[in-house]
Design a protein around this motif. Sequence first.
Motif: not given
Length: 395
Positions: A44-57, A380-385
Motif C-alpha cells: 500500500w505504501q510503495t505501489l499505486r493500485l493503478e500500477r497493478l491494474t492499468g487503471g482497471k478495478a 505490467v507497465d510495458q504490457a499496458e503501454a
Amino acid sequence: MIPGFIGRVPVYDRALNLFAYELRPCSLPSQDEARLETFLAQIWQTLRLERLTGGKAGLIQLPVSLLRQLPNRPWSSTKLILYLPQEALSCLASQDLNHLAKQHYLIAIGSQSYDSALAQDLECAKIWALPADSAPAIESHVHDLHARGIQLLARNIETRHQYDAACAAGFDYFQGRYFERPRLIHGTHLPANRLALLKLIARLYDPDATIEEIEAIIGQDMTLSYKLLRLINAAFYGLPKKVDSLRRAVVFLGLNRIKHWAAVILVNAIDYRPRELLITALVRALTCEAIAHQLGHSDVEPCYIAGLFSLLDAIMDAPMEEILRHINLLDEINQALLYGSGPLGPVLQTALSLEYGLCHKLPLTGLDLESLLKAYLDAVDQAEAVRHQLQMQAT
C-alpha cells in the motif's frame, strides 16, 4: 524490502472485455497471516493500485484485521473491490461493512452457494461471487438480484459447460483458467488465414534467418512495418532516440526482440476473445525472462518465447500440438508449452504460479521475490503501454 509477490488474474464481463483484475497477494510462508499483513501494508505504501491494474478495478481478499484500516490507506476506494468470503463475515459487524460501503468501496461476498437471507441482511454487498458450478441453483434468483442492483461473479471456471451455464443463468462477470484454453471453435484444424499467419511467424523464428531476411519479411508488409515501429517507440520510451527504421530497431533492441514485437502485432490481428490474452502472454514472457536472469541462464530468449506463446492455443482456438507443428521452435520450448516439462518447464510454471499468487507452490525455490515483483511490475507497465498502442492502431 517487500517480502512477497502480488499477481493479477483477469475478470471478464459478458462481452469478454476486461472488467477488473483479481489481485493475488502471497508471501512466504503463505499461511503466516502476520507476514501477509506486513506485505500488504508495504504494498500500500510503495505501489499505486493503478500500477497493478492499468487503471482497471482491483478485486482483493484482505485479512479481516486490515479491513478496518482501509479508509486510512492510499489506494482509491472507487477502484477497489473488497472480496469477503462468507466465513469472514462473522468477524465483521454490519456497521463495519456499511462504513466501508459509505467510503465507496465495492463489496463482493464470496460463498459456496447463494444465501437469500444473508443477501437481505447485506444490502451493502453489490457483487456475489460464487463457484462456477453454482449456476443452476441460483438461476431462479438472478432476476431479483439484478433488480436490487446486485451482480454475479462466477469464479474458477474450468470448462466450457460451466461457462455456458453461468452465461445462461445470467452471471455478469467471469474468472477462471477456462479462458486460457482453446475453445476449438474451428475444430482441430486451423483456418487458412490463421495457418498463413503461423507460417509467417515460423519464418520470423527460423533460426537460420538473417537480419536482411527478417527485414524483408517485415518490410514486405508496410502496415506491419509501420505498426511495429510505433509499438517499439511506445513500449521502449527509454530509447536514446526515436526508432525510425527496422535496422535502427535491431541495433537498439536486438534481432530477437524485433521478432517478438512483430509476432505480437501479427497475433493481435487475429479475431480472438478475450483480447486480454495477448497482454497476459506478454507479461508472462517478461516474467519468464526475469526468472531466467535470476537463475543465471546464459540465453533467456527461449524462456521469453515460452511465456509469449503460452496462450497461443487459446488465441488461435487450436490445440498447442497443431500450432507447434507449424512453428520451428526449440524442442525445450515445445516441451515447456506442451507438458510444462524440460529445462524451461519450471520457469514457465513458476511464472504461472506467481500470476495466481501461489507462492507456496513454486516449482523453483529460493527465488528473490522482491526482485521478481519489481520485474513483474515493469512487465505490467510495458504490457499496458503495448495495450494502449494496439488500441490506438485499431482505431
